[in-house]
Design a protein around this motif. Structure first.
Motif, PDB file in Angstrom:
ATOM      1  N   LEU A  98      -4.500  11.034   5.119  1.00 36.91           N
ATOM      2  CA  LEU A  98      -4.338  10.651   3.712  1.00 36.91           C
ATOM      3  C   LEU A  98      -3.149  11.401   3.108  1.00 36.91           C
ATOM      4  O   LEU A  98      -2.340  10.831   2.371  1.00 36.91           O
ATOM      5  N   ALA A 101      -0.054   9.809   4.362  1.00 37.43           N
ATOM      6  CA  ALA A 101       0.184   8.531   3.683  1.00 37.43           C
ATOM      7  C   ALA A 101       0.682   8.777   2.254  1.00 37.43           C
ATOM      8  O   ALA A 101       1.559   8.055   1.767  1.00 37.43           O
ATOM      9  N   ALA A 104       4.241   9.443   2.472  1.00 35.30           N
ATOM     10  CA  ALA A 104       4.996   8.225   2.795  1.00 35.30           C
ATOM     11  C   ALA A 104       5.185   7.349   1.558  1.00 35.30           C
ATOM     12  O   ALA A 104       6.198   6.667   1.424  1.00 35.30           O
ATOM     13  N   ASP A 111       3.345   0.901   0.066  1.00 39.65           N
ATOM     14  CA  ASP A 111       2.915  -0.201   0.935  1.00 39.65           C
ATOM     15  C   ASP A 111       1.415  -0.417   0.776  1.00 39.65           C
ATOM     16  O   ASP A 111       0.697   0.488   0.370  1.00 39.65           O
ATOM     17  N   HIS A 112       0.972  -1.597   1.136  1.00 38.62           N
ATOM     18  CA  HIS A 112      -0.443  -1.915   0.920  1.00 38.62           C
ATOM     19  C   HIS A 112      -1.162  -2.315   2.187  1.00 38.62           C
ATOM     20  O   HIS A 112      -2.213  -2.919   2.139  1.00 38.62           O
ATOM     21  N   LEU A 115      -4.838   0.306   3.495  1.00 34.32           N
ATOM     22  CA  LEU A 115      -6.132   0.514   2.837  1.00 34.32           C
ATOM     23  C   LEU A 115      -7.286   0.573   3.841  1.00 34.32           C
ATOM     24  O   LEU A 115      -8.081   1.518   3.846  1.00 34.32           O
ATOM     25  N   ILE A 118      -7.282   3.672   6.067  1.00 32.87           N
ATOM     26  CA  ILE A 118      -7.698   4.891   5.352  1.00 32.87           C
ATOM     27  C   ILE A 118      -9.218   4.890   5.154  1.00 32.87           C
ATOM     28  O   ILE A 118      -9.887   5.903   5.381  1.00 32.87           O
ATOM     29  N   ILE A 150     -15.173  -4.584   4.434  1.00 34.44           N
ATOM     30  CA  ILE A 150     -14.880  -4.848   3.024  1.00 34.44           C
ATOM     31  C   ILE A 150     -13.434  -4.485   2.709  1.00 34.44           C
ATOM     32  O   ILE A 150     -12.731  -5.214   2.007  1.00 34.44           O
ATOM     33  N   ALA A 154     -10.715  -6.941   1.317  1.00 34.33           N
ATOM     34  CA  ALA A 154     -10.165  -6.593   0.003  1.00 34.33           C
ATOM     35  C   ALA A 154      -8.644  -6.603   0.036  1.00 34.33           C
ATOM     36  O   ALA A 154      -7.995  -6.982  -0.938  1.00 34.33           O
ATOM     37  N   THR A 155      -8.070  -6.189   1.174  1.00 30.01           N
ATOM     38  CA  THR A 155      -6.615  -6.171   1.276  1.00 30.01           C
ATOM     39  C   THR A 155      -6.036  -7.557   1.003  1.00 30.01           C
ATOM     40  O   THR A 155      -5.042  -7.700   0.294  1.00 30.01           O
TER      41      THR A 155
ATOM     42  N   ILE B  29     -15.814  -0.185  -4.202  1.00 27.86           N
ATOM     43  CA  ILE B  29     -15.465  -1.553  -4.603  1.00 27.86           C
ATOM     44  C   ILE B  29     -15.029  -1.565  -6.071  1.00 27.86           C
ATOM     45  O   ILE B  29     -14.029  -2.203  -6.435  1.00 27.86           O
ATOM     46  N   LEU B  32     -11.490  -0.189  -6.439  1.00 22.69           N
ATOM     47  CA  LEU B  32     -10.480  -1.151  -5.972  1.00 22.69           C
ATOM     48  C   LEU B  32     -10.280  -2.276  -6.987  1.00 22.69           C
ATOM     49  O   LEU B  32      -9.147  -2.682  -7.268  1.00 22.69           O
ATOM     50  N   PHE B  44      -1.969   4.588  -5.830  1.00 22.16           N
ATOM     51  CA  PHE B  44      -2.224   4.518  -4.397  1.00 22.16           C
ATOM     52  C   PHE B  44      -3.290   5.558  -3.999  1.00 22.16           C
ATOM     53  O   PHE B  44      -3.231   6.691  -4.451  1.00 22.16           O
ATOM     54  N   PRO B  45      -4.251   5.250  -3.153  1.00 19.20           N
ATOM     55  CA  PRO B  45      -4.409   3.979  -2.415  1.00 19.20           C
ATOM     56  C   PRO B  45      -5.237   2.926  -3.132  1.00 19.20           C
ATOM     57  O   PRO B  45      -5.655   1.968  -2.499  1.00 19.20           O
ATOM     58  N   PRO B  48      -2.893  -1.974  -7.233  1.00 18.40           N
ATOM     59  CA  PRO B  48      -2.904  -3.404  -6.882  1.00 18.40           C
ATOM     60  C   PRO B  48      -2.120  -3.671  -5.598  1.00 18.40           C
ATOM     61  O   PRO B  48      -1.201  -2.926  -5.267  1.00 18.40           O
ATOM     62  N   MET B  49      -2.498  -4.706  -4.873  1.00 20.28           N
ATOM     63  CA  MET B  49      -1.804  -5.077  -3.625  1.00 20.28           C
ATOM     64  C   MET B  49      -0.551  -5.868  -4.005  1.00 20.28           C
ATOM     65  O   MET B  49      -0.484  -7.073  -3.822  1.00 20.28           O
ATOM     66  N   ALA B  50       0.424  -5.159  -4.538  1.00 16.47           N
ATOM     67  CA  ALA B  50       1.503  -5.817  -5.264  1.00 16.47           C
ATOM     68  C   ALA B  50       2.686  -6.258  -4.400  1.00 16.47           C
ATOM     69  O   ALA B  50       3.614  -6.865  -4.905  1.00 16.47           O
ATOM     70  N   GLN B  51       2.641  -5.985  -3.088  1.00 14.78           N
ATOM     71  CA  GLN B  51       3.780  -6.384  -2.265  1.00 14.78           C
ATOM     72  C   GLN B  51       3.929  -7.902  -2.275  1.00 14.78           C
ATOM     73  O   GLN B  51       2.962  -8.625  -2.057  1.00 14.78           O
ATOM     74  N   ARG B  90      14.579   4.595   2.716  1.00  9.38           N
ATOM     75  CA  ARG B  90      14.727   3.196   3.072  1.00  9.38           C
ATOM     76  C   ARG B  90      15.160   2.380   1.853  1.00  9.38           C
ATOM     77  O   ARG B  90      15.026   2.834   0.718  1.00  9.38           O
ATOM     78  N   GLU B  93      12.837   2.006  -1.052  1.00  7.61           N
ATOM     79  CA  GLU B  93      12.638   3.232  -1.835  1.00  7.61           C
ATOM     80  C   GLU B  93      13.790   3.444  -2.816  1.00  7.61           C
ATOM     81  O   GLU B  93      13.587   3.895  -3.950  1.00  7.61           O
TER      82      GLU B  93
END
Lengths: 285, 156
Positions: A98, A101, A104, A111-112, A115, A118, A150, A154-155, B29, B32, B44-45, B48-51, B90, B93
């Motif tokens: 963790l 990450a 990073a 990045d997503h 999840l 982890i 899950i 969820a991802t 849950i 998230l 993070f983590p 939102p899954m914004a990519q 990168r 970034e």
């Protein structure tokens, strides 16, 4: 609903999943998040710690810290994958990874695809001892696997949600794929652009959006239907890898949590399936 | 349906082991969902899954591609490697910190320092410049390309 969280799953499934996940984490730190390693040499003023890193008061990364985290991830992973000290070694790997990450993600890009990985690292230690031949049904093992499942779903589902929140309903009929293909040229991608088939890109976008919204269905499927859904998503990741050079392996590997992994163990030893009593705690702890 | 046929209560798990797991599961849950509803990348983590979640309109949409040019000791220019191995950063970034860099080009001094540290034998950077290629779309097709300089820094 309580029963749904605790399917009695053979502990061997967790044992195999540990080998898969801890093995993958080795690869991940060496190849996929090696950016974090490069960061250790990046200009210090570019380190912009994310909230959790600030709350935990994590120090700015240095090469020494990076090597220390790597050492914990490697050693702890090797110990826990082999089924030894699953709680202590597993927890150490979870914390170190963790942290890794968080480093990073603290240079301006988040990045997503991590999840589920982890979550897997956090929940795997909670199962405790689990032998590769231990077929004892254990609801605690079931809970850990459920959590990973899950997180995988969820991802995808939350990715669809984010698209609606940020891009709106116009997302799927927009040019996001062209945007990505232009910025990350691959052989396949350039061919796709050269063919000039915009309808194909729109079709792909709609399929992705709908599949992401429907992904939670995987939590309630079994057998062939579940295998088909898993195959669809693994195929999807293969296509995005070939066209966009985006692999999403940290999520893809966690699909393993949906599979009856304990079967991999039985086929390996060529001995008669005598009911061998494996060491372990007495039932009904 | 697993929901139905798993049937009976969870066998063999005492409440002391069951309840914390249930609470942790639902809490996870909840975190998230909250992250997706109100969160940002900073969370993070749990953000939102914004990519790839933003929209690129077929007409009026833009494809922006950022890169960095560096002038070497001998006066020639080269493209800085943004795979991570060049200066430790990168492309994405740099894009994530682009407005900060444009406001404060002094930060680009760090590129020269990182270059020296990572590639001590290579020619040094004299000038660092952040460039953006912009492709404008109309009806889903590229109709106009331009390049802008977002920041320039003479290395000290």
């Amino acid at each position: 609903m309580t029963a749904w969280w605790f399917p009695p799953v053979p502990r061997a499934r967790v044992a195999v999943l540990r080998a898969v996940i801890y093995g993958f984490v080795w690869l991940d730190v060496l190849i996929f998040t090696r950016g974090a390693f490069m960061h250790l040499h990046a200009p210090a003023e570019f380190y912009r710690p994310v909230l959790l890193a600030r709350l935990l008061g994590l120090p700015a990364p240095t090469p020494a810290l990076g090597f220390a985290l790597l050492a914990v991830i490697f050693l702890g992973g090797a110990v826990a994958a082999g089924g030894r000290l699953p709680r202590v070694a597993g927890l150490a790997v979870a914390c170190a990874y963790l942290w890794w990450a968080l480093i990073a993600m603290s240079y301006g890009k988040v990045d997503h695809d991590h999840l589920a990985l982890i979550v897997a690292l956090i929940v795997l230690p909670t199962v405790g001892r689990a032998g590769f031949r231990d077929r004892t049904p254990d609801p605690a093992a079931g809970w850990a696997l459920r959590c990973v499942q899950i997180a995988v779903v969820a991802t995808y589902f939350l990715a669809a949600w984010a698209k609606m929140r940020m891009g709106g309903w116009g997302w799927a009929s927009g040019e996001i794929l062209q945007w990505a293909l232009t910025r990350r040229p691959t052989l396949t991608g350039e061919l796709l652009l050269a063919l000039d088939v915009p309808w194909l890109l729109y079709l792909f976008q709609w399929v992705v959006l709908i599949a992401e919204f429907l992904s939670p269905v995987a939590l309630f499927l079994r057998g062939r239907a579940l295998a088909a859904v898993a195959a669809f998503w693994l195929g999807f990741h293969l296509v995005t890898y070939l066209t966009l050079d985006i692999h999403f392996l940290p999520t893809a590997i966690c699909w393993a949590a949906f599979a009856p992994l304990e079967r991999l163990v039985r086929t390996v030893p060529a001995v008669a399936p005598a009911p061998v009593q494996v060491r372990g705690r007495a039932p009904g702890r | 349906m697993a929901l139905v046929d798993r049937g009976a209560d969870a066998p063999g798990l005492r409440p002391a082991r069951r309840v914390p797991r249930l609470v942790a599961g639902w809490l996870g849950i909840g975190v998230l969902l909250a992250g997706s509803a109100w969160g940002q990348d900073d969370h993070f983590p749990a953000g939102p899954m914004a990519q790839y979640a933003f929209a690129v309109p077929s007409t009026g949409g833009e494809i922006r591609d950022t890169y960095v040019l560096a002038e070497l000791d001998d006066g020639s220019w080269e493209r800085v490697d943004l795979s991570g191995g060049g200066v430790g950063l990168r492309r994405a970034e740099i894009e994530g910190q682009l407005s900060r860099l444009a406001q404060d080009p002094r930060l680009l001094q760090g590129f020269a320092v990182a270059r020296e540290r990572l590639h001590p034998a290579a020619p040094r950077y004299r000038t660092v410049r952040i460039m953006v290629d912009i492709t404008r779309l109309h009806d889903g097709r590229p109709v106009h390309r331009s390049t802008v300089v977002r920041a320039t820094w003479r290395v000290r």
